[in-house]
Scaffold this active site. Structure first.
Site, PDB file in Angstrom:
ATOM      1  N   ASP A 137       3.922  38.492 -25.903  1.00 43.97           N
ATOM      2  CA  ASP A 137       2.618  37.955 -25.554  1.00 43.97           C
ATOM      3  C   ASP A 137       1.533  38.293 -26.557  1.00 43.97           C
ATOM      4  O   ASP A 137       0.725  39.184 -26.294  1.00 43.97           O
ATOM      5  CB  ASP A 137       2.210  38.470 -24.162  1.00 43.97           C
ATOM      6  CG  ASP A 137       1.057  37.675 -23.581  1.00 43.97           C
ATOM      7  OD1 ASP A 137       0.677  36.663 -24.181  1.00 43.97           O
ATOM      8  OD2 ASP A 137       0.548  38.066 -22.513  1.00 43.97           O
ATOM      9  N   GLU A 180      -7.380  38.394 -27.355  1.00 41.34           N
ATOM     10  CA  GLU A 180      -7.061  39.074 -26.100  1.00 41.34           C
ATOM     11  C   GLU A 180      -6.525  40.480 -26.348  1.00 41.34           C
ATOM     12  O   GLU A 180      -6.867  41.416 -25.639  1.00 41.34           O
ATOM     13  CB  GLU A 180      -6.028  38.255 -25.319  1.00 41.34           C
ATOM     14  CG  GLU A 180      -5.536  38.980 -24.078  1.00 41.34           C
ATOM     15  CD  GLU A 180      -4.501  38.197 -23.282  1.00 41.34           C
ATOM     16  OE1 GLU A 180      -4.190  37.045 -23.635  1.00 41.34           O
ATOM     17  OE2 GLU A 180      -4.004  38.755 -22.286  1.00 41.34           O
ATOM     18  N   GLU A 237       4.042  33.423 -14.314  1.00 43.81           N
ATOM     19  CA  GLU A 237       2.943  34.223 -13.769  1.00 43.81           C
ATOM     20  C   GLU A 237       2.372  33.610 -12.489  1.00 43.81           C
ATOM     21  O   GLU A 237       1.155  33.522 -12.316  1.00 43.81           O
ATOM     22  CB  GLU A 237       1.835  34.396 -14.815  1.00 43.81           C
ATOM     23  CG  GLU A 237       2.308  35.157 -16.049  1.00 43.81           C
ATOM     24  CD  GLU A 237       1.212  35.500 -17.049  1.00 43.81           C
ATOM     25  OE1 GLU A 237       0.256  34.732 -17.173  1.00 43.81           O
ATOM     26  OE2 GLU A 237       1.357  36.555 -17.706  1.00 43.81           O
TER      27      GLU A 237
END
Ligand code: GCW
Length: 678
Positions: free
Chosen positions: A338, A366, A265
């Site tokens: 993820d 998240e 990322e």
């Protein structure tokens, strides 16, 4: 922000200060009371901490703390000897953990006589990862600002008091390490000024047996050191790291080591210099070795051009199996994509045979409703351990859900996930139920007698903690149902990962950051074909599982759209078509959240008013959000399936075009305060 808090370290009872009055009458439960004005204890060691805690909170007879060589690291025994209770351990940390064990028994109202307990942690390293930035924001943090960074004055009494609460809470669970900063690491984490702060934190946490670690930016030699390169094989670069590491250990002799996110990322890494993950990790490992430090090197990698992101970590790391130094641990997220509500386990875990590995769980929610949804995560982590043997791993890391909010975690029940993480890192064989019962008994003071559970609705009054425990146990599956059932994944809004945007696909955004990359909805069906005819991700699993996953008729239905592009009319075990089943799952999820709200509503007489109202408010948000998820997903997928929503499920209450126009204006550092319905 001053934390007005009462904390019981062992019981993780954290409530806003003004709850005190409500709890005052029942002071017995607050035996680890820490009032806001108390000055931090000046302690000189972990053993001293064990004594202090027992002197302050133990209500039983005399205690003897004994050191004995030859016992497992951090392990302890607790034995009743006449009137006395003897805690024996080979080290100070073991004594502290033994003390907390005893206090836990007392707090849960369990017998504290005739004890003969022997405990040792399953993992030597039980570590939290904080994604905290130097400016005090917390990436994917939903509980306020960082407890470590930002405008915090590390030399203040407030700060010391807050570290004391944090230290106790963690030590009471056996957590013995913490990474203080975000894996998206700012280079300044290694500046001398920042290291001074790290040292101050390390000093405050040491009495609780907690070692501090830092995430590092791989380009630090350039960005902090002013060198021209960060090539791990460059002599000057190695020298820079040596000097930096020496500087750290001069300040913090028991510093734990580094956590590294590299070539992921946009973060820098050894590949920027034509080197491998092993080259990078080993260089740091060599520099840390003389100090007994370790490197936790993350395997969270994926590339924009990859046809299947789930394949990437295996492709990059398998060729390096066996090439890492013995003080490197590869830190792998539980799933290959993820932290989704449900993923298959990451195939690296069963593939890599010659490399020490650790699992990274995400405690912060998240992708599971942030600090608004009640989702108890232990069942998810336990599901992982049903595929990956705990003994095949070296350690357990958890991305923390802790911030400076009055209740630390944003949602009262989110504390249970912090609690569960610590308990499982100590003993991954503990069941989700046992852990939930412990938490409910200690935190809510309720008897977790499951015989009191009634379905579908509890009777008015007279119910016990069992209803709360069973709500917690059902909550993860409910979340999967109303967000992404049957193996669907990553259909979140592009910017905040809170709500549904299965349609999100703006021009110019890389494909693997958009939901259509994952759900691949079309007129034929839904799901990512990872079979041998598709991305061949199934091949990364052991042969037997590969066969099971590869065949749509043997693949577990809860992972169907993870591994297959499932035809809308595929016949499910229930006899329904896939489309109908999907509608039913979303509907089930919504109904479950309504049931949770009803369970909680019935708890009103049993819980203090403030906590009751705060949880109730969040559950109401969760119900509305679940409806939002159901409607957005079903109405959107219906534009592909062209099939009716079955009559026996509740029909959407929103309109698709309105939902597609709706955006929550939040960043990745915030909790959406009111959920969808503002
Ligand atoms: O889950 C994703 C998050 C990023 C995070 C990244 C990672 C810290 O969306 O916010 O960055 O994973 O784990 O590195």
């Amino acid at each position: 922000m001053k934390k007005n808090i009462i904390v019981t370290a062992l019981i993780m009872l954290m409530a806003a200060w003004n709850v005190t009055a409500a709890w005052g009458e029942d002071g017995s439960r607050l035996w680890l009371r820490l009032d806001a004005n108390s000055t931090p204890a000046t302690v000189s060691g972990v053993k001293c901490m064990a004594m202090t805690e027992l002197q302050t909170y133990w209500q039983g007879g005399p205690i003897v703390l004994k050191r004995q060589k030859g016992m497992a690291q951090d392990g302890y025994t607790i034995k009743s000897q006449g009137e006395a209770t003897v805690i024996t351990a080979s080290g100070d940390a073991g004594l502290l953990y033994g003390a907390y064990h005893l206090l836990r028994l007392q707090e849960m109202g369990l017998p504290c006589q005739m004890l003969d307990i022997k405990e040792k942690p399953f993992y030597d390293l039980r570590i939290l990862n904080h994604w905290d930035n130097p400016n005090g924001t917390v990436e994917r943090g939903f509980a306020g600002k960082s407890i470590f960074w930002g405008d915090k004055d590390v030399n203040s009494e407030d700060f010391a008091a807050s570290m004391k609460m944090y230290g106790r809470a963690n030590a009471s669970l056996g957590i013995n390490g913490t990474v203080l900063n975000n894996v998206n690491a700012k280079p300044e984490a290694l500046s001398t000024e920042s290291l001074q702060k790290t040292k101050a934190i390390a000093d405050l946490l040491r009495p609780y047996g907690i070692h501090v670690y830092l995430s590092i930016n791989f380009a630090s030699p350039i960005k902090v050191g002013g060198l021209k390169t960060a090539d791990p094989l460059d002599k000057e670069v190695v020298r820079w790291w040596k000097d930096k590491v020496n500087e750290i250990y001069r300040m913090i002799p028991d510093f734990g080591g580094f956590l590294v996110k590299a070539n992921s990322e946009g973060e820098p890494g050894p590949q920027d210099f034509g080197r491998t993950h092993a080259d990078g990790a080993n260089m740091l490992a060599d520099v840390l070795k003389p100090h007994k430090g370790i490197v936790m090197w993350r395997a969270f990698v994926y590339a924009p051009q990859s046809p299947d992101r789930a394949n990437q970590a295996y492709l990059e790391f398998m060729p390096l199996d066996g090439q890492f130094r013995d003080n490197v641990i590869i830190q792998i997220k539980n799933g290959p994509v993820d932290f989704q509500p449900r993923e298959a386990y990451s195939p690296l875990f069963t593939a890599m045979q010659k490399t020490p590995m650790m699992v990274e769980f995400q405690i912060t929610q998240e992708y599971l409703g942030a600090a608004n949804h009640l989702v108890y995560l232990a069942p998810m982590w336990q599901e992982f351990f049903s595929f990956v043997k705990p003994a095949s791993l070296k350690a357990m890391a958890g991305v923390a859900n802790i911030g400076d909010d009055a209740n630390w975690c944003g949602h009262h029940f989110a504390q249970a996930n912090w609690y569960a993480f610590g308990r499982l890192a100590w003993n991954p064989a503990l069941t989700s139920k046992v852990i939930a019962e412990e938490w409910v008994a200690q935190t809510l003071g309720l008897n977790p007698d499951t015989s009191l559970v009634t379905t579908p609705l509890p009777p008015a009054g007279g119910i016990g903690g069992g209803a709360v425990v069973s709500m917690m146990l059902d909550s993860r599956e409910a979340c999967v149902s109303y967000m992404m059932p049957l193996g669907i994944h990553h259909i979140f809004a592009g910017t905040h990962h809170y709500g549904p945007e299965p349609w999100y696909s703006p021009k110019g955004v890389r494909a693997d950051w958009t939901p259509p990359y994952y759900h691949k909805a079309d007129s034929i069906g839904l799901g990512f074909d990872r079979t041998l005819n598709g991305s061949a991700n199934v091949k990364q699993y052991p042969d037997e599982l590969c066969r099971v996953y590869n065949d749509i008729n043997t693949c577990p239905e809860n992972l169907l759209a993870w591994f297959h592009h499932v035809p809308w009319d595929h016949r499910m075990k229930s006899g329904r078509t896939f489309w109908d089943e999907l509608c039913h799952k979303y509907d089930d999820g919504v109904r479950q959240t309504r049931r949770f709200l009803a369970v909680w509503d019935a708890m009103q007489p049993c819980v203090d008013a403030q906590r009751f109202e705060e949880v109730q408010r969040k559950l109401r948000i969760q119900v509305r959000d679940a409806e939002w998820w159901r409607d957005a997903c079903l109405l959107y997928f219906q534009t592909f399936s062209h099939r009716p929503i079955p009559q026996d499920v509740e029909h959407p209450v929103h309109n698709l075009d309105e939902m597609m126009k709706f955006h929550i204006p939040i960043t990745m550092y915030e909790n959406p305060e009111s959920g969808y319905t503002k």
